[in-house]
Enzyme design. Structure first.
Site, mmCIF file in Angstrom:
data_model
loop_
_atom_site.group_PDB
_atom_site.id
_atom_site.type_symbol
_atom_site.label_atom_id
_atom_site.label_comp_id
_atom_site.label_asym_id
_atom_site.label_seq_id
_atom_site.Cartn_x
_atom_site.Cartn_y
_atom_site.Cartn_z
ATOM 1 N N TYR A 115 0.730 -1.299 -0.122
ATOM 2 C CA TYR A 115 -0.045 0.193 -0.022
ATOM 3 C C TYR A 115 0.803 1.207 -0.006
ATOM 4 C CZ TYR A 115 -4.073 -3.302 0.757
ATOM 5 O OH TYR A 115 -4.828 -3.928 0.626
ATOM 6 N N LYS A 136 -1.491 -16.694 7.912
ATOM 7 C CA LYS A 136 -0.568 -16.038 8.589
ATOM 8 C C LYS A 136 0.265 -16.713 9.564
ATOM 9 C CE LYS A 136 -2.170 -11.481 7.925
ATOM 10 N NZ LYS A 136 -3.454 -10.893 7.563
ATOM 11 N N TYR A 166 -11.874 -7.584 6.670
ATOM 12 C CA TYR A 166 -10.878 -7.628 5.618
ATOM 13 C C TYR A 166 -10.710 -9.102 5.103
ATOM 14 C CZ TYR A 166 -6.287 -7.557 3.602
ATOM 15 O OH TYR A 166 -5.087 -7.698 2.634
ATOM 16 N N ASP A 212 -13.003 -16.946 8.338
ATOM 17 C CA ASP A 212 -11.734 -16.304 8.011
ATOM 18 C C ASP A 212 -10.740 -16.293 9.246
ATOM 19 O OD1 ASP A 212 -9.561 -15.179 7.258
ATOM 20 O OD2 ASP A 212 -10.292 -13.599 5.810
HETATM 21 C C1 PLP Z 1 -4.127 -10.962 6.055
HETATM 22 C C2 PLP Z 1 -5.560 -11.474 5.882
HETATM 23 C C3 PLP Z 1 -5.826 -11.914 4.554
HETATM 24 C C4 PLP Z 1 -5.095 -12.212 3.498
HETATM 25 O O1 PLP Z 1 -3.772 -12.911 3.778
HETATM 26 P P1 PLP Z 1 -2.486 -12.582 2.681
HETATM 27 O O2 PLP Z 1 -1.666 -13.917 3.190
HETATM 28 O O3 PLP Z 1 -2.255 -11.120 3.072
HETATM 29 O O4 PLP Z 1 -3.012 -12.876 1.472
HETATM 30 C C5 PLP Z 1 -7.251 -12.549 4.637
HETATM 31 N N1 PLP Z 1 -7.931 -12.433 5.729
HETATM 32 C C6 PLP Z 1 -7.576 -11.881 7.156
HETATM 33 C C7 PLP Z 1 -8.616 -12.009 8.187
HETATM 34 C C8 PLP Z 1 -6.371 -11.549 7.224
HETATM 35 O O5 PLP Z 1 -5.955 -10.954 8.083
#
Ligand code: PLP
Length: 435
Positions: A24, A282, A152, A253
Site C-alpha cells: 500500500y 498468517k 478484511y 476467515d
Molecule cells: C491477512 C489477511 C488475509 C490475507 O492474507 P494474505 O496472506 O495477505 O493474502 C485474509 N484475511 C484476513 C482476516 C487477514 O488478516
C-alpha cells in the site's frame, strides 16, 4: 549511466527506495522503511545496530518469535530432502502430517484440507468451494456472497469483493468486482452481551435472498485489518443458526485470529461455533514463509466431488510446498506443547492493564484488547512516518494504520519487553495529540 546492479552496489537503500514497492505504498513518495539485518525472539536488529522490540509479529505471523531453533531445524531438515515438488500426481509426508495436525486442532466437522500459498488465495478457494458446492447441489442460483462491513479478507479480486465496501477498494474496482450483499458491522463489543437486534439486518438479508446466497463470509470475533473491531461471541453464534436455517454455508476467515492469538486456538471457539469452510494462513508456519489452507466439511467436499466436473477447480503451482508444510508442522508441534495458552493469557492481562492509561489521553476514542492483541483507537488518522520514527526512537516496532495504534506481539515476548511496548504507545499517543 550506471546499471541497476551498479546503483544497487553503490547504495542499496537508495536503489530500493526508487525501485521496490512496499505494501500500500507510493513509488513516487515512498515512506521510510527500516533496514532489518537479523531477528530473534521478539526483537528485530536494524542495520545500524538498533534493536527494536517487535509489537507486530510481522502482521500476526511470528507467534513463536523469530529464529526459533525448532522451526529452523525443521526447515533445515526438509531442505536436505527437497524444498519443493509439484502436488499434481505427487504427494509427500510433510503435507499429510500437516493436514493431520490441522484436523486435530480444527473445530469439529472439518475433514478436508486444501493447501495454497497465501491467505488471499485461501479465501478465493473458500469462495470457489461455496459456489461449486451449490452448483453441484443443483442450486446454481446461489452464486452471491454475504459479508459484514468492516471486514478484511485479502487483496485478490474475490477476497476484495467481500472486504468492507467503503474502507476497501470497491470504488476503484467497481466495474470488475462482483456485487455481494453487505450487512452492518456487529455493534456489540467484545465483552458485551449479545443483543438479537444486532443481527436483525443480516437476518433480513438472509430471509430475503437465501436462494441467491452461497455463503456468509466473516472473520470470527476480531475484524482485523478492516478496523480491529472486537465483537461479542453471541453474534457469531446467531450467524451460525441463521446460516443453518436458511441453507447458507458459513465461511470463517481465521487467517488473522487462528493459532491462539485471541486466547483460544481458533477464535470461533469463543462462540462454540464450527464453520462449513475455514481459512487459515498468517501464523500457520510460525511466520517463516507463506502458506495457507482452506478446510471444509465432508458435506462440502462430497458435494463438490459428486457432480460434474467431478473435481474442485483450483490448483496453485506451489500447492503444499514441502518446506512450508514441514515448518508449519513444527510450529503446530510447538502449539501442541501448550505453553501458548498461559503465555497468551499473561499477555492478555498485561496488555489490558498496560494500555488502560491510554483511555484518559486526549485524542483517544477507544482502547480494547483480546488475547495477545491490543488496540488504541484515535479520533483522527495518524501520520505514519512521524509515528514510526517516534516508536523506533523508543526502541519498539509498532506500525499503526488509519487511526489505529495496535500490537499483537510474538507469544514469547517477556513481561519487561511488553511493558516497554505499552509504555511507548502511551507516550507516542500523548505526543501525537499534542502535535
Ligand atoms: C491477512 C489477511 C488475509 C490475507 O492474507 P494474505 O496472506 O495477505 O493474502 C485474509 N484475511 C484476513 C482476516 C487477514 O488478516
Amino acid at each position: 549511466m550506471a546499471t541497476p546492479l551498479q546503483r544497487f552496489e553503490e547504495d542499496w537503500r537508495a536503489f530500493e527506495r526508487r525501485h521496490v514497492w512496499h505494501p500500500y505504498a507510493s513509488m513516487s513518495h515512498p515512506l521510510p522503511a527500516e533496514p532489518v539485518v537479523r531477528a530473534a525472539g521478539a526483537r528485530l536488529r536494524l542495520e545500524n545496530g538498533t534493536e527494536l522490540i517487535d509489537g507486530m509479529a510481522s502482521w500476526w505471523c511470528v507467534i513463536h518469535g523469530y529464529n526459533h531453533p525448532a522451526l529452523n531445524a525443521a526447515a533445515r531438515e526438509q531442505l536436505e530432502q527437497m524444498s519443493h515438488v509439484m502436488f499434481g500426481g505427487l504427494t509427500h509426508r510433510p503435507a499429510a502430517r500437516l493436514a493431520a495436525l490441522l484436523l486435530e486442532l480444527a473445530p469439529p466437522g472439518l475433514e478436508h484440507v486444501f493447501f495454497s500459498d497465501s491467505g488471499s488465495v485461501s479465501v478465493e478457494v473458500a469462495i470457489k468451494m461455496a459456489l461449486q458446492y451449490w452448483h453441484a447441489r443443483g442450486l446454481p442460483g446461489k452464486q452471491r456472497l454475504l459479508a459484514v462491513r468492516g471486514g478484511y479478507h485479502g487483496d485478490t479480486f474475490g477476497a476484495m469483493s467481500v472486504c468492507d465496501p467503503i474502507g476497501g477498494m470497491h470504488h476503484m474496482f467497481r466495474h470488475v468486482l462482483p456485487q455481494h450483499f453487505f450487512a452492518p458491522r456487529p455493534e456489540c463489543s467484545g465483552g458485551a452481551d449479545f443483543d438479537p437486534a444486532d443481527a436483525a439486518a443480516i437476518g433480513a438479508i438472509l430471509a430475503d435472498h437465501h436462494d441467491e446466497i452461497a455463503a456468509l463470509v466473516i472473520e470470527p470475533i476480531v475484524q482485523g485489518a478492516g478496523g480491529m473491531h472486537i465483537y461479542c461471541p453471541g453474534y457469531l453464534k446467531r450467524l451460525r443458526d441463521l446460516c443453518d436455517a436458511h441453507g447458507v454455508l458459513l465461511v470463517l476467515d481465521e487467517i488473522a485470529t487462528g493459532f491462539g492469538r485471541t486466547g483460544t486456538m481458533f477464535a470461533c471457539e469463543h462462540a462454540g461455533v464450527a464453520p462449513d469452510i475455514m481459512c487459515v494462513g498468517k501464523a500457520l508456519t510460525g511466520g517463516y514463509m507463506s502458506l495457507a489452507a482452506t478446510l471444509c466439511t465432508r458435506e462440502v467436499a462430497e458435494g463438490i466431488s459428486g457432480a460434474a466436473p467431478g473435481a474442485f477447480m483450483h490448483g496453485p503451482t506451489f500447492m503444499a510446498n514441502p518446506l512450508a508444510c514441514a515448518v508449519a508442522g513444527a510450529s503446530i508441534d510447538l502449539l501442541r506443547q501448550g505453553d501458548w495458552r498461559q503465555r497468551v493469557a499473561g499477555i492478555e492481562v498485561q496488555i489490558a492493564s498496560g494500555l488502560a492509561p491510554c483511555r484518559a489521553l486526549p485524542g483517544v476514542s477507544d482502547v480494547r484488547s483480546l488475547g495477545a492483541l491490543g488496540v488504541v483507537e484515535l479520533d483522527r488518522d495518524v501520520d505514519p512516518a512521524w509515528m514510526q520514527q517516534e516508536f523506533v526512537r523508543r526502541g519498539v516496532w509498532v506500525r499503526p494504520f488509519r487511526n489505529l495504534v495496535y500490537i499483537m506481539p510474538p507469544y514469547v515476548i517477556s513481561g519487561e519487553e511488553l511493558d516497554r511496548l505499552t509504555t511507548a504507545i502511551a507516550e507516542v499517543v500523548e505526543a501525537f495529540a499534542a502535535r
